[in-house]
Each structure stands twice: as structure tokens, then as C-alpha cells.
Scaffold this motif. Structure first.
Motif, PDB file in Angstrom:
ATOM      1  N   VAL A   1      74.404  37.547  44.095  1.00 25.97           N
ATOM      2  CA  VAL A   1      74.361  36.267  44.806  1.00 25.97           C
ATOM      3  C   VAL A   1      73.147  36.221  45.741  1.00 25.97           C
ATOM      4  O   VAL A   1      72.442  35.212  45.817  1.00 25.97           O
ATOM      5  CB  VAL A   1      75.675  36.042  45.586  1.00 25.97           C
ATOM      6  N   ASP A   2      72.886  37.327  46.442  1.00 26.59           N
ATOM      7  CA  ASP A   2      71.723  37.379  47.328  1.00 26.59           C
ATOM      8  C   ASP A   2      70.422  37.231  46.553  1.00 26.59           C
ATOM      9  O   ASP A   2      69.498  36.533  46.996  1.00 26.59           O
ATOM     10  CB  ASP A   2      71.693  38.707  48.090  1.00 26.59           C
ATOM     11  N   ASP A   3      70.332  37.878  45.407  1.00 21.26           N
ATOM     12  CA  ASP A   3      69.112  37.790  44.619  1.00 21.26           C
ATOM     13  C   ASP A   3      68.875  36.373  44.100  1.00 21.26           C
ATOM     14  O   ASP A   3      67.733  35.908  44.035  1.00 21.26           O
ATOM     15  CB  ASP A   3      69.160  38.777  43.450  1.00 21.26           C
ATOM     16  N   LEU A   4      69.949  35.693  43.736  1.00 22.95           N
ATOM     17  CA  LEU A   4      69.792  34.300  43.323  1.00 22.95           C
ATOM     18  C   LEU A   4      69.289  33.447  44.480  1.00 22.95           C
ATOM     19  O   LEU A   4      68.462  32.549  44.297  1.00 22.95           O
ATOM     20  CB  LEU A   4      71.121  33.748  42.803  1.00 22.95           C
ATOM     21  N   GLY A   5      69.789  33.723  45.681  1.00 16.72           N
ATOM     22  CA  GLY A   5      69.363  32.958  46.844  1.00 16.72           C
ATOM     23  C   GLY A   5      67.979  33.312  47.334  1.00 16.72           C
ATOM     24  O   GLY A   5      67.308  32.484  47.958  1.00 16.72           O
ATOM     25  N   ASP A   6      67.518  34.543  47.044  1.00 16.52           N
ATOM     26  CA  ASP A   6      66.232  35.000  47.568  1.00 16.52           C
ATOM     27  C   ASP A   6      65.110  35.009  46.545  1.00 16.52           C
ATOM     28  O   ASP A   6      63.945  34.796  46.905  1.00 16.52           O
ATOM     29  CB  ASP A   6      66.364  36.428  48.123  1.00 16.52           C
ATOM     30  N   GLU A   7      65.430  35.268  45.273  1.00 19.47           N
ATOM     31  CA  GLU A   7      64.382  35.573  44.314  1.00 19.47           C
ATOM     32  C   GLU A   7      64.394  34.714  43.052  1.00 19.47           C
ATOM     33  O   GLU A   7      63.439  34.745  42.286  1.00 19.47           O
ATOM     34  CB  GLU A   7      64.484  37.060  43.900  1.00 19.47           C
ATOM     35  N   TRP A   8      65.459  33.993  42.806  1.00 18.12           N
ATOM     36  CA  TRP A   8      65.553  33.205  41.576  1.00 18.12           C
ATOM     37  C   TRP A   8      64.438  32.172  41.544  1.00 18.12           C
ATOM     38  O   TRP A   8      64.217  31.443  42.514  1.00 18.12           O
ATOM     39  CB  TRP A   8      66.916  32.534  41.504  1.00 18.12           C
TER      40      TRP A   8
ATOM     41  N   ALA B   1      71.928  27.352  40.567  1.00 21.70           N
ATOM     42  CA  ALA B   1      72.386  28.678  40.158  1.00 21.70           C
ATOM     43  C   ALA B   1      73.587  29.106  40.989  1.00 21.70           C
ATOM     44  O   ALA B   1      74.561  29.666  40.457  1.00 21.70           O
ATOM     45  CB  ALA B   1      71.244  29.687  40.303  1.00 21.70           C
ATOM     46  N   LEU B   2      73.550  28.831  42.280  1.00 20.87           N
ATOM     47  CA  LEU B   2      74.675  29.180  43.148  1.00 20.87           C
ATOM     48  C   LEU B   2      75.898  28.334  42.815  1.00 20.87           C
ATOM     49  O   LEU B   2      77.034  28.823  42.878  1.00 20.87           O
ATOM     50  CB  LEU B   2      74.276  29.001  44.613  1.00 20.87           C
TER      51      LEU B   2
ATOM     52  N   LEU C   1      80.188  34.110  50.631  1.00 20.73           N
ATOM     53  CA  LEU C   1      78.910  34.753  50.325  1.00 20.73           C
ATOM     54  C   LEU C   1      77.974  33.795  49.595  1.00 20.73           C
ATOM     55  O   LEU C   1      76.757  33.801  49.818  1.00 20.73           O
ATOM     56  CB  LEU C   1      79.148  36.005  49.477  1.00 20.73           C
ATOM     57  N   ILE C   2      78.527  32.972  48.736  1.00 20.39           N
ATOM     58  CA  ILE C   2      77.719  31.954  48.057  1.00 20.39           C
ATOM     59  C   ILE C   2      77.213  30.930  49.060  1.00 20.39           C
ATOM     60  O   ILE C   2      76.041  30.528  49.039  1.00 20.39           O
ATOM     61  CB  ILE C   2      78.540  31.276  46.942  1.00 20.39           C
ATOM     62  N   GLU C   3      78.080  30.501  49.965  1.00 21.04           N
ATOM     63  CA  GLU C   3      77.698  29.500  50.959  1.00 21.04           C
ATOM     64  C   GLU C   3      76.578  30.021  51.864  1.00 21.04           C
ATOM     65  O   GLU C   3      75.689  29.264  52.256  1.00 21.04           O
ATOM     66  CB  GLU C   3      78.912  29.101  51.792  1.00 21.04           C
ATOM     67  N   ALA C   4      76.606  31.307  52.184  1.00 19.92           N
ATOM     68  CA  ALA C   4      75.538  31.886  53.005  1.00 19.92           C
ATOM     69  C   ALA C   4      74.188  31.708  52.332  1.00 19.92           C
ATOM     70  O   ALA C   4      73.175  31.409  52.992  1.00 19.92           O
ATOM     71  CB  ALA C   4      75.808  33.364  53.251  1.00 19.92           C
ATOM     72  N   ASN C   5      74.155  31.878  51.030  1.00 23.62           N
ATOM     73  CA  ASN C   5      72.892  31.730  50.322  1.00 23.62           C
ATOM     74  C   ASN C   5      72.485  30.273  50.169  1.00 23.62           C
ATOM     75  O   ASN C   5      71.294  29.978  50.039  1.00 23.62           O
ATOM     76  CB  ASN C   5      72.976  32.437  48.967  1.00 23.62           C
TER      77      ASN C   5
ATOM     78  N   LEU D   1      79.341  34.097  57.301  1.00 26.63           N
ATOM     79  CA  LEU D   1      79.264  33.794  55.879  1.00 26.63           C
ATOM     80  C   LEU D   1      78.580  34.901  55.091  1.00 26.63           C
ATOM     81  O   LEU D   1      79.001  35.242  53.984  1.00 26.63           O
ATOM     82  CB  LEU D   1      78.484  32.484  55.664  1.00 26.63           C
ATOM     83  N   SER D   2      77.518  35.474  55.645  1.00 26.13           N
ATOM     84  CA  SER D   2      76.661  36.377  54.876  1.00 26.13           C
ATOM     85  C   SER D   2      77.101  37.829  54.920  1.00 26.13           C
ATOM     86  O   SER D   2      76.773  38.600  54.006  1.00 26.13           O
ATOM     87  CB  SER D   2      75.219  36.281  55.389  1.00 26.13           C
ATOM     88  N   ALA D   3      77.815  38.239  55.966  1.00 22.52           N
ATOM     89  CA  ALA D   3      78.127  39.656  56.145  1.00 22.52           C
ATOM     90  C   ALA D   3      79.616  39.940  56.230  1.00 22.52           C
ATOM     91  O   ALA D   3      80.134  40.836  55.551  1.00 22.52           O
ATOM     92  CB  ALA D   3      77.431  40.181  57.413  1.00 22.52           C
ATOM     93  N   ASN D   4      80.313  39.201  57.055  1.00 20.86           N
ATOM     94  CA  ASN D   4      81.720  39.512  57.327  1.00 20.86           C
ATOM     95  C   ASN D   4      82.599  39.513  56.079  1.00 20.86           C
ATOM     96  O   ASN D   4      83.537  40.327  55.993  1.00 20.86           O
ATOM     97  CB  ASN D   4      82.283  38.541  58.363  1.00 20.86           C
ATOM     98  N   PRO D   5      82.347  38.637  55.086  1.00 25.02           N
ATOM     99  CA  PRO D   5      83.214  38.665  53.900  1.00 25.02           C
ATOM    100  C   PRO D   5      83.222  40.006  53.168  1.00 25.02           C
ATOM    101  O   PRO D   5      84.239  40.380  52.583  1.00 25.02           O
ATOM    102  CB  PRO D   5      82.621  37.553  53.017  1.00 25.02           C
TER     103      PRO D   5
END
Length: 293
Positions: free
Chosen positions: A57-64, A71-72, A114-118, A139-143
Motif C-alpha cells: 500500500v505504501d509503495d502504491l502511494g509513494d512510487e506507483w 490504485a488505492l 492504511l489505505i486512507e493514509a496513502n 492512519l499511517s502507523a497505529n493500525p
């Protein structure tokens, strides 16, 4: 990706893995506890599936390279589909997580957060206040911490609250380590109010070395992150066995990250101040001997 249907899976869209093929080594904070290498295979398998999902999920948000929001959206549809038993997921990373979800009874909400964070990362590149940044960390860490507790069968509201503090601290420390990289990506996680307070201009984040003002700011933010880590460390005392082993490893990774920032004299620009695996292991062993996280 505009020329592809919403159900199409790009050929290159596969589960990203860390060097050596083990996603545990490329976990969300990069300061991942080597203690997890001591866990039983089945738990490691479930943790791999969870971290592979989080990394994907992070890679889609950062590098896709295509439409990241689309994509998300597809990932979200696949996750929701697993819980609604509507259809098989088209994304292989989500499909690989299905057995872990069923076996460990993972709730959907943390996976969706986690998706919403991205999504935030596509639209929000600056945070005015520290409270704004904390909202992002929720959103990004606690889950991730919440889901780890579920994998160990130890998730209670009280433990999740303590885990949130630990995960927020780990996320903050990662941000302070990655100031230069984030700035090159067009993102600044240092709160704007803190930049002004310490007299740091955003342009200073592009320098080859940190100014004295930026060093003072990173020192302040590091101490603040450590306070969050200390506030959550009591989580360890309420755990036993493998869960305690793993959580003490997370906290040790955070302490090692803070120590790396101190060793760099709080300069995250000349090089990325991250601890080695040996340093994380040493911090974990010290925590086990002392009996605290």
C-alpha cells in the motif's frame, strides 16, 4: 493507468519484497526488530503477510507511476471484498493476506486506515501543527500495531491504546530520519509551526548538511517522539511470551532509531541516521535484561 479497466491488474503489480525476499526486513518503520526472527514460523508467516500488505500500500502511494488514487481504490475494493465474501481479490498481495485475516480474525478497519493514509499523502504534503501530524499517524502507523496485537491474540482496548503511542513514536522517528528524502518527494512532515519556532526555512531541508537551527529542531522532535515511546512502553508489562518478545523488539527499534539520530548530532541531511541491525539487537537485548520495553 487510465487505459486500464478498474478490475485490471497491471502485469508489474506484484508483492514488493525486501532484499532477500523477506518483507519483515522492510517493515513500515525500517527500524524493524530483529527479535521477530525468533518467532515461530506460523506467526512469522502472518506477520509477513501483514507487512507485505502495508509495504505494498505504501509503495502504491509513494512510487506507483500511474493513477495512485485509483490504485488505492482498487486495493480498498479488494479488502472490502474479502470481508463481504463478494469476490476473490484481484491484487495478489491482498489475496495472500486472506488466510491471515481468517486465521487471526483481523478487523477490516485498520487495513482500510492504511489505505486512507496513502490517500492523504496524495493530497496533503504539509502539516501545520503537531496534532495534525498525530492525526496522520493514526492512519499511517497505529493500525499496524493494532493488527500485530490481533495476530498474537492480545488485542484489547487498553493494549491498543498503548500500542498506538508506540507506533506513533516509531512513525515520528522515521519521519525525522527521512527529512531529506521526504523533502525531495515534495513532503514535509516537520510541523510548520515548529519550523517557524526554530527559524528553519523549508529550503534548509535541501542543504547538504543541517543548519544549527534544524539540528535543534530535530533534537526537539526526537525527544518528543521518545516521550511517546516511553508512554507506550508499559504495553510490554501486560504481555507475556512471544507477544512480549515482539513488542519489546519494536520499542527497542525505536530507542535505537533515537540513538542513531543523536549520534548524527541530529543531522538527517548529510546521511540517513538509521541504526544497524546489530544496534537494534543490542537495544532489544538490553531491554530484555532490564525487563522493560
Amino acid at each position: 493507468m487510465s487505459d486500464q479497466s478498474s478490475d485490471a491488474v497491471p502485469a508489474q503489480w506484484s508483492a514488493p519484497t525486501a532484499p532477500g525476499g523477506d518483507p519483515i526486513e522492510k517493515a513500515s518503520g525500517e527500524n524493524f526488530p530483529v527479535a521477530l526472527r525468533l518467532l515461530p514460523p506460523r506467526i512469522r508467516e502472518d506477520l509477513r503477510a501483514l507487512y507485505r500488505y502495508a509495504r505494498h500500500v505504501d509503495d502504491l502511494g509513494d512510487e506507483w507511476a500511474g493513477d495512485r488514487l485509483s490504485a488505492l481504490d482498487r486495493i480498498e475494493a479488494d479488502v472490502r471484498g474479502l470481508y463481504e465474501e463478494r469476490r476473490e481479490p484481484t491484487d495478489p498481495v491482498v489475496a495472500a493476506l486472506a488466510s491471515t485475516i481468517a486465521r487471526r480474525r483481523l478487523p477490516a478497519d485498520p487495513l482500510l486506515r492504511l489505505i486512507e493514509a496513502n490517500r492523504w499523502d496524495q493530497q496533503v504534503t504539509r502539516y501545520e501543527t503537531f496534532d495534525d501530524l498525530l492525526a496522520y499517524c493514526r492512519l499511517s502507523a497505529n493500525p499496524v500495531g493494532e493488527l500485530v496485537l490481533h495476530i498474537f491474540g492480545r488485542a484489547t482496548p487498553e493494549r491498543i491504546a498503548l500500542s498506538d503511542r508506540v507506533c506513533t513514536a516509531l512513525q515520528l522517528l522515521e519521519h525525522w530520519q527521512d527529512v531529506a528524502e521526504d523533502y525531495r518527494r515534495g513532503r514535509v512532515y516537520l510541523p510548520q509551526e515548529d519550523l517557524r519556532r526554530f527559524g528553519v526555512a523549508e529550503e534548509d531541508l535541501a542543504r547538504p548538511t543541517a543548519t544549527s537551527q534544524l539540528r535543534a529542531l530535530i533534537a526537539f522532535e526526537t525527544r518528543r517522539a521518545e516521550a511517546w515511546l516511553d508512554a507506550g512502553a508499559a504495553l510490554v508489562a501486560g504481555l507475556s511470551g512471544r507477544a512480549r518478545l515482539a513488542v519489546s523488539g519494536y520499542i527497542a527499534g525505536g530507542r535505537a532509531a533515537a540513538a542513531a539520530l543523536r549520534r548524527s548530532d541530529y543531522d538527517p541531511l548529510s546521511r540517513v541516521p538509521k541504526p544497524t541491525s546489530r544496534q537494534i539487537a543490542s537495544a532489544w537485548i538490553r531491554s530484555v535484561i532490564r525487563g522493560w520495553g
